[in-house]
Design an enzyme around this catalytic site. Structure first.
Site, PDB file in Angstrom:
ATOM      1  N   GLU A  67     -23.340 -47.556 -12.072  1.00  0.00           N
ATOM      2  CA  GLU A  67     -24.424 -46.652 -11.669  1.00  0.00           C
ATOM      3  C   GLU A  67     -24.274 -45.282 -12.325  1.00  0.00           C
ATOM      4  OE1 GLU A  67     -25.993 -47.944  -7.311  1.00  0.00           O
ATOM      5  OE2 GLU A  67     -24.260 -46.630  -7.348  1.00  0.00           O
TER       6      GLU A  67
ATOM      7  N   ARG B 288     -39.985 -36.578   9.943  1.00  0.00           N
ATOM      8  CA  ARG B 288     -40.647 -37.887  10.060  1.00  0.00           C
ATOM      9  C   ARG B 288     -41.691 -38.123   8.977  1.00  0.00           C
ATOM     10  NH1 ARG B 288     -40.979 -40.458  15.156  1.00  0.00           N
ATOM     11  NH2 ARG B 288     -39.219 -39.905  16.464  1.00  0.00           N
TER      12      ARG B 288
ATOM     13  N   LEU C 140     -40.462 -42.445  -0.003  1.00  0.00           N
ATOM     14  CA  LEU C 140     -41.440 -41.404  -0.331  1.00  0.00           C
ATOM     15  C   LEU C 140     -42.852 -41.969  -0.293  1.00  0.00           C
ATOM     16  CD1 LEU C 140     -39.683 -39.581  -3.311  1.00  0.00           C
ATOM     17  CD2 LEU C 140     -39.861 -38.795  -0.920  1.00  0.00           C
TER      18      LEU C 140
ATOM     19  N   HIS D  55     -30.866 -48.136  -7.698  1.00  0.00           N
ATOM     20  CA  HIS D  55     -30.692 -49.147  -6.648  1.00  0.00           C
ATOM     21  C   HIS D  55     -29.471 -50.017  -6.965  1.00  0.00           C
ATOM     22  CE1 HIS D  55     -31.969 -51.661  -3.313  1.00  0.00           C
ATOM     23  NE2 HIS D  55     -31.607 -52.692  -4.055  1.00  0.00           N
TER      24      HIS D  55
ATOM     25  N   VAL E 104     -41.523 -50.442  -2.053  1.00  0.00           N
ATOM     26  CA  VAL E 104     -40.095 -50.164  -1.881  1.00  0.00           C
ATOM     27  C   VAL E 104     -39.323 -50.981  -2.923  1.00  0.00           C
ATOM     28  CG1 VAL E 104     -38.142 -50.248  -0.282  1.00  0.00           C
ATOM     29  CG2 VAL E 104     -40.431 -49.750   0.587  1.00  0.00           C
ATOM     30  N   ASP E 105     -38.754 -50.287  -3.889  1.00  0.00           N
ATOM     31  CA  ASP E 105     -37.980 -50.918  -4.972  1.00  0.00           C
ATOM     32  C   ASP E 105     -38.826 -51.823  -5.873  1.00  0.00           C
ATOM     33  OD1 ASP E 105     -35.704 -49.687  -3.880  1.00  0.00           O
ATOM     34  OD2 ASP E 105     -35.289 -51.405  -2.601  1.00  0.00           O
TER      35      ASP E 105
ATOM     36  N   GLY F 102     -22.977 -38.629  -2.844  1.00  0.00           N
ATOM     37  CA  GLY F 102     -23.375 -37.870  -4.032  1.00  0.00           C
ATOM     38  C   GLY F 102     -22.546 -38.105  -5.276  1.00  0.00           C
ATOM     39  N   THR F 103     -21.922 -39.287  -5.389  1.00  0.00           N
ATOM     40  CA  THR F 103     -21.152 -39.522  -6.618  1.00  0.00           C
ATOM     41  C   THR F 103     -22.083 -39.634  -7.834  1.00  0.00           C
ATOM     42  OG1 THR F 103     -21.092 -41.945  -6.423  1.00  0.00           O
ATOM     43  CG2 THR F 103     -19.302 -40.721  -5.360  1.00  0.00           C
TER      44      THR F 103
END
Ligand code: GAR
Length: 194
Positions: free
Chosen positions: A175, A62, A89, A105, A145-146, A12-13
């Site tokens: 980041e 799940r 998601l 990312h 994804v990404d 969580g930085t």
């Protein structure tokens, strides 16, 4: 003022960087809730600041994880920020929050993205590939994804003697700036819409 839900899986930085930016009024938004898909230190950071937290164990939920998150955030958050969130998601949450969910990312996408590319795996691949430049990307989340539209990237140089930890540290520093800058951009884009 916009309301943000932050999704996390780790230390969580980046969440902390967002919370610091809120506190210093660098951004107009505030974090209304934090959701984790596992027990993690980021939840402690949020609790210390008195922010509402939810832990939804990804192994228990799940295929229903995305819907469960959607249930919690809908009508409460304007934006969803994935700050080191490692589940993928899908479903209604992506439709309802189209162009309002962003992901951070740890590489210069489209390089080193996709399934299995997270955290140290990314930095290891960067080293193995002898990249001279790496960095981080903030992008919109879509069904892939990404693969969503890139909002911004920040770069760092890779030195020949760098280890995974060195790259991680350098990328992380960028980041913390990138995620706040991306939220600022969202605020500008949605100003007047709210
Ligand atoms: C960050 O480096 C972020 O880019 C990465 O997880 C780390 C979380 O750090 N995310 C991914 O790899 C997503 N594919 P933090 O918990 O200290 O913010």
């Amino acid at each position: 003022m916009f309301k943000i839900a932050v999704l996390i899986s780790g230390s969580g930085t980046n969440l902390e960087a967002i919370l610091n930016a809120v506190e210093k009024k660098e951004i107009k938004s505030r974090v209304v809730l934090v959701v984790a898909d596992r027990e993690c230190y980021g939840i402690e950071r949020a609790n210390k600041r008195g922010i509402e937290t939810h832990i939804l164990d990804r192994k228990a939920y799940r295929d229903d994880l995305s819907d469960k998150i959607y249930e919690i955030v809908k009508k409460r958050a304007d934006f969803i920020v994935l700050a080191g969130f490692l589940s993928i998601l899908k479903g209604d949450i992506l439709k309802e929050y189209k162009d309002r969910i962003i992901n951070l990312h740890p590489s210069l996408l489209p390089k080193f993205g996709g399934v299995g590319m997270y955290g140290d795996n990314v930095h290891r691949a960067v080293l193995d590939n002898r990249e001279e430049i790496t960095g981080c990307t903030v992008h919109f989340v879509d069904e892939g994804v990404d693969t969503g539209r890139i909002i911004l990237q920040r770069t760092v140089a890779v030195d020949y003697e760098d280890k995974i930890e060195d790259i991680k540290r350098k990328v992380q520093r960028e980041e913390h700036i990138a995620i706040v800058e991306a939220i600022k951009k969202l605020e500008v884009a949605y100003e007047g819409v709210n």
